[in-house]
Design a protein around this motif. Structure first.
Motif, PDB file in Angstrom:
ATOM      1  N   LYS A 104       0.843  -1.198   0.000  1.00  0.00           N
ATOM      2  CA  LYS A 104       0.000   0.000   0.000  1.00  0.00           C
ATOM      3  C   LYS A 104       0.877   1.246   0.000  1.00  0.00           C
ATOM      4  CE  LYS A 104      -4.276  -1.686   1.860  1.00  0.00           C
ATOM      5  NZ  LYS A 104      -4.319  -2.770   2.848  1.00  0.00           N
ATOM      6  N   GLN A 105       2.074   1.109   0.550  1.00  0.00           N
ATOM      7  CA  GLN A 105       2.986   2.260   0.604  1.00  0.00           C
ATOM      8  C   GLN A 105       4.394   1.824   0.275  1.00  0.00           C
ATOM      9  OE1 GLN A 105       3.049   4.901   3.868  1.00  0.00           O
ATOM     10  NE2 GLN A 105       0.834   5.159   3.916  1.00  0.00           N
ATOM     11  N   PHE A 106       5.102   2.710  -0.422  1.00  0.00           N
ATOM     12  CA  PHE A 106       6.515   2.465  -0.715  1.00  0.00           C
ATOM     13  C   PHE A 106       7.325   3.414   0.162  1.00  0.00           C
ATOM     14  CE2 PHE A 106       4.132   1.228  -4.436  1.00  0.00           C
ATOM     15  CZ  PHE A 106       4.682  -0.021  -4.717  1.00  0.00           C
ATOM     16  N   LYS A 107       8.151   2.812   1.016  1.00  0.00           N
ATOM     17  CA  LYS A 107       8.942   3.638   1.935  1.00  0.00           C
ATOM     18  C   LYS A 107      10.370   3.669   1.421  1.00  0.00           C
ATOM     19  CE  LYS A 107      10.305   4.008   6.738  1.00  0.00           C
ATOM     20  NZ  LYS A 107      10.170   3.493   8.082  1.00  0.00           N
ATOM     21  N   TRP A 113      11.024   8.521   3.500  1.00  0.00           N
ATOM     22  CA  TRP A 113       9.795   9.146   3.004  1.00  0.00           C
ATOM     23  C   TRP A 113       8.891   8.073   2.418  1.00  0.00           C
ATOM     24  CZ3 TRP A 113      10.605  14.503   0.219  1.00  0.00           C
ATOM     25  CH2 TRP A 113      11.345  15.336   1.081  1.00  0.00           C
ATOM     26  N   SER A 114       7.564   8.283   2.543  1.00  0.00           N
ATOM     27  CA  SER A 114       6.626   7.260   2.072  1.00  0.00           C
ATOM     28  C   SER A 114       5.699   7.794   0.992  1.00  0.00           C
ATOM     29  CB  SER A 114       5.767   6.754   3.231  1.00  0.00           C
ATOM     30  OG  SER A 114       6.590   6.057   4.128  1.00  0.00           O
ATOM     31  N   PHE A 115       5.361   6.929   0.079  1.00  0.00           N
ATOM     32  CA  PHE A 115       4.488   7.286  -1.046  1.00  0.00           C
ATOM     33  C   PHE A 115       3.471   6.172  -1.227  1.00  0.00           C
ATOM     34  CE2 PHE A 115       8.747   8.877  -1.518  1.00  0.00           C
ATOM     35  CZ  PHE A 115       8.559  10.223  -1.840  1.00  0.00           C
ATOM     36  N   PHE A 121       2.743  11.678  -1.830  1.00  0.00           N
ATOM     37  CA  PHE A 121       3.592  11.747  -0.636  1.00  0.00           C
ATOM     38  C   PHE A 121       2.733  11.544   0.603  1.00  0.00           C
ATOM     39  CE2 PHE A 121       5.366  14.481   2.779  1.00  0.00           C
ATOM     40  CZ  PHE A 121       6.545  13.786   2.999  1.00  0.00           C
ATOM     41  N   MET A 122       3.102  10.585   1.466  1.00  0.00           N
ATOM     42  CA  MET A 122       2.271  10.238   2.610  1.00  0.00           C
ATOM     43  C   MET A 122       2.883  10.680   3.938  1.00  0.00           C
ATOM     44  SD  MET A 122      -0.180   8.908   0.988  1.00  0.00           S
ATOM     45  CE  MET A 122      -1.262   8.106   2.166  1.00  0.00           C
ATOM     46  N   GLY A 123       4.164  10.975   3.952  1.00  0.00           N
ATOM     47  CA  GLY A 123       4.753  11.404   5.213  1.00  0.00           C
ATOM     48  C   GLY A 123       6.224  11.028   5.287  1.00  0.00           C
ATOM     49  N   SER A 124       6.873  11.556   6.339  1.00  0.00           N
ATOM     50  CA  SER A 124       8.308  11.304   6.503  1.00  0.00           C
ATOM     51  C   SER A 124       8.608  11.164   7.985  1.00  0.00           C
ATOM     52  CB  SER A 124       9.113  12.453   5.914  1.00  0.00           C
ATOM     53  OG  SER A 124       8.792  13.661   6.586  1.00  0.00           O
ATOM     54  N   PRO A 125       9.698  10.474   8.344  1.00  0.00           N
ATOM     55  CA  PRO A 125      10.047  10.337   9.762  1.00  0.00           C
ATOM     56  C   PRO A 125      10.367  11.702  10.396  1.00  0.00           C
ATOM     57  CG  PRO A 125      11.290   8.776   8.406  1.00  0.00           C
ATOM     58  CD  PRO A 125      10.629   9.727   7.475  1.00  0.00           C
ATOM     59  N   VAL A 126      10.116  11.827  11.674  1.00  0.00           N
ATOM     60  CA  VAL A 126      10.342  13.048  12.456  1.00  0.00           C
ATOM     61  C   VAL A 126       9.621  14.237  11.809  1.00  0.00           C
ATOM     62  CG1 VAL A 126      12.040  14.164  13.952  1.00  0.00           C
ATOM     63  CG2 VAL A 126      12.690  12.095  12.714  1.00  0.00           C
ATOM     64  N   ALA A 142       5.211  14.607  -4.616  1.00  0.00           N
ATOM     65  CA  ALA A 142       4.716  13.341  -5.182  1.00  0.00           C
ATOM     66  C   ALA A 142       5.701  12.785  -6.206  1.00  0.00           C
ATOM     67  CB  ALA A 142       3.364  13.565  -5.849  1.00  0.00           C
ATOM     68  N   LEU A 143       5.632  11.475  -6.410  1.00  0.00           N
ATOM     69  CA  LEU A 143       6.403  10.859  -7.487  1.00  0.00           C
ATOM     70  C   LEU A 143       5.733  11.208  -8.818  1.00  0.00           C
ATOM     71  CD1 LEU A 143       6.951   7.282  -5.950  1.00  0.00           C
ATOM     72  CD2 LEU A 143       8.369   9.344  -5.684  1.00  0.00           C
ATOM     73  N   LYS A 144       6.541  11.394  -9.850  1.00  0.00           N
ATOM     74  CA  LYS A 144       5.988  11.729 -11.173  1.00  0.00           C
ATOM     75  C   LYS A 144       5.176  10.553 -11.701  1.00  0.00           C
ATOM     76  CE  LYS A 144       8.212  15.721 -11.836  1.00  0.00           C
ATOM     77  NZ  LYS A 144       8.215  15.999 -10.361  1.00  0.00           N
ATOM     78  N   LYS A 145       4.079  10.880 -12.399  1.00  0.00           N
ATOM     79  CA  LYS A 145       3.239   9.817 -12.965  1.00  0.00           C
ATOM     80  C   LYS A 145       3.251   9.873 -14.488  1.00  0.00           C
ATOM     81  CE  LYS A 145      -0.646   8.475 -11.067  1.00  0.00           C
ATOM     82  NZ  LYS A 145      -2.011   8.472 -10.473  1.00  0.00           N
ATOM     83  N   ALA A 146       3.242   8.712 -15.102  1.00  0.00           N
ATOM     84  CA  ALA A 146       3.153   8.646 -16.567  1.00  0.00           C
ATOM     85  C   ALA A 146       1.695   8.462 -16.962  1.00  0.00           C
ATOM     86  CB  ALA A 146       3.987   7.486 -17.090  1.00  0.00           C
ATOM     87  N   ARG A 147       1.375   8.775 -18.213  1.00  0.00           N
ATOM     88  CA  ARG A 147       0.033   8.458 -18.738  1.00  0.00           C
ATOM     89  C   ARG A 147      -0.042   6.951 -18.982  1.00  0.00           C
ATOM     90  NH1 ARG A 147      -0.868  11.630 -24.051  1.00  0.00           N
ATOM     91  NH2 ARG A 147      -2.880  10.575 -24.103  1.00  0.00           N
ATOM     92  N   VAL A 148      -1.175   6.359 -18.675  1.00  0.00           N
ATOM     93  CA  VAL A 148      -1.331   4.907 -18.785  1.00  0.00           C
ATOM     94  C   VAL A 148      -2.564   4.583 -19.623  1.00  0.00           C
ATOM     95  CG1 VAL A 148      -1.640   2.751 -17.499  1.00  0.00           C
ATOM     96  CG2 VAL A 148      -0.413   4.647 -16.452  1.00  0.00           C
TER      97      VAL A 148
END
Ligand code: FES
Ligand code: FE
Length: 469
Positions: A104-107, A113-115, A121-126, A142-148
């Motif tokens: 569900k999340q990539f840390k 940092w989590s996405f 972007f979902m949050g970061s430590p401290v 946020a991470l860049k998104k491609a068209r799909v």
């Protein structure tokens, strides 16, 4: 034509000779040309990354690449598919290090940092120390998104907001692709994860080959003929080469090849309506007689006519994809192979070969097992056929690096040209398929058109009219 000038003063456009139909070998491995390809071509084209059935459940993902850019192909809870840049917005570490999984999340392993699966972007430590800085809106992190977009379950992506929709990008070639990959209600599924292996060759060697080049099979793949995999003469070289938007496919003339010596079957076939012919005599590879019934619902009458008389077998999508649907001998008899390839550039003289084997979802298990056997015997790292090609492409690549080599050209002068009469089954009517049609013995037309399309992208005019000779 204008376009980039290489650092020695040579205009890139001069390296393709439009009069003589020759291409400079220098285009294969010149590092400057490779850089231009990343910026002008792979930044824009639709390329295939995965098949939907690799990520059937919510939050399934696979890690792949668009050119040199790593991406994660993810599925959201609502079923939609995302392609996100696998590069952390903080300092550029890869956030996902596994090849496949369910998350569900990539840390990010660097600073944590989590996405989420859509790159948000979902949050970061401290968090209280605001380690992402004062001024940034969360969206900017946020991470860049491609068209799909998908076709027949294949997941395509592009970075280009201006690129036409995938269907338009495929253009007239889609009519023929449907005959191999979009012909039943349930559609295809992968036979496991794709094979992935690196070949020390330029990606254009397989790229341009797949647009056409039936010709090489007679010599390079002669051992397959000798094993009984295809005709030992040149009969399977006849048919129609179809080209559209730089894509290419070979349609095989069914009156030649393995039917040629079975005059009775050919004569009987000619008396049957197209669908009956398919169901009873010329069953398309990968279908059981029961599944063939579904062709009527999925395909148009025109498509069924083409499938009955000129089935597509091997092709390529511009710029770096290969497509297959044909029969191959196994110790247990002939069996179908359905496969897609992607030739992902890794450098001027290296590409990653990604090879998916597929099967109709509704096929009986025994049928699937046999197709897996045929696939691994025929194509990819393990196959008789492509181990031949994997020997040739690196040698072409090496040739382009020498003093003489880089001054040499590769030649596409064997051209049929358009508007040739289509003889045979279609005498009584128009051929119902579109695209540029080159009937007869397979020649260089589709591959030359592939290079014209490549030229358009490299000279900065990617979305103009379909270049063809
Ligand atoms: Fe990813 Fe720092 S690089 S958290
Ligand atoms: Fe080959």
């Amino acid at each position: 034509a204008t376009g980039p000038i290489l650092s020695d003063g040579t205009p890139l456009a001069d390296l393709i000779d439009l009069e003589r139909h020759e291409v400079s070998l220098r285009l294969l491995t010149d590092p400057e040309v490779f850089r231009l390809e990343l910026d002008r071509l792979f930044s824009r084209v639709w390329t295939v990354l995965a098949h939907e059935t690799e990520i059937p459940n919510a939050f399934d993902y696979v890690a792949r690449d668009i050119g040199l850019d790593p991406v994660i192909v993810t599925r959201s809870r609502d079923g939609s598919i995302n392609v996100v840049h696998n590069v952390c917005s903080h300092r550029g570490m890869q956030v996902c290090r596994a090849e496949a999984g369910n998350e569900k999340q990539f840390k990010c392993p660097y600073h944590g940092w989590s996405f989420n699966e859509q790159g948000r972007f979902m949050g970061s430590p401290v968090a209280r120390e605001n380690m992402h800085g004062e001024f940034r809106a969360k969206e900017e992190l946020a991470l860049k998104k491609a068209r799909v977009q998908t076709y027949a379950g294949f997941v395509f992506a592009t970075w280009d907001q201006e690129a036409p929709p995938l269907e338009e990008y495929l253009g007239e070639i889609k009519f023929y692709l449907d005959l191999m990959f979009d012909r039943t209600e349930s559609g295809l599924e992968v036979l496991g994860p794709p094979q992935r292996f690196v070949i020390p060759a330029n990606w254009k060697c397989p790229g341009e080959q797949h647009a056409g080049d039936g010709y090489h099979a007679m010599t390079l793949h002669r051992s397959i003929n000798e094993l009984g995999g295809s005709e030992s003469d040149d009969s399977s070289m006849y048919g129609i080469d179809v080209s559209a938007n730089g894509h290419g496919l070979r349609l095989i003339d069914r009156r030649k090849g393995k039917w040629k010596n079975n005059r009775e079957a050919v004569l009987k076939a000619q008396t049957l309506p197209p669908f009956e012919k398919l169901r009873t005599i010329m069953l398309p590879p990968g279908l059981t007689p029961e599944m063939a019934e579904e062709l009527k619902d999925k395909l148009t009458e025109d498509q069924i006519r083409v499938l009955a008389d000129y089935p597509p077998s091997v092709g390529g999508l511009f710029p770096n994809m290969g497509t297959f649907c044909f029969e191959f001998p196994t110790p247990m008899g002939m069996a179908a192979i359905i496969s897609w390839h992607s030739f992902v550039p890794k450098g001027p003289d290296e590409f990653e070969f990604v090879n998916w084997f597929l099967v109709e979802k509704d096929a009986p298990q025994e049928f699937k097992d046999l197709m897996r056997r045929a696939a691994t015997l025929g194509l990819g790292t393990t196959g008789f056929v492509e181990t031949d090609d994997a020997d040739t492409w690196p040698m072409m690549t090496e040739a382009s690096k020498g003093f003489m080599g880089r001054r040499g050209t590769i030649k596409y002068g064997a051209l049929t040209g358009e508007d040739q009469p289509l003889t045979g089954y279609w005498d009584k009517g128009e051929f119902p398929g579109g695209g540029h049609l080159y009937p007869g013995f397979t020649k260089d037309d589709s591959q030359w058109n592939w290079w014209l399309r490549w030229r358009d992208f490299m000279l900065g005019e990617p979305w103009g009219p379909d270049a063809h000779h």
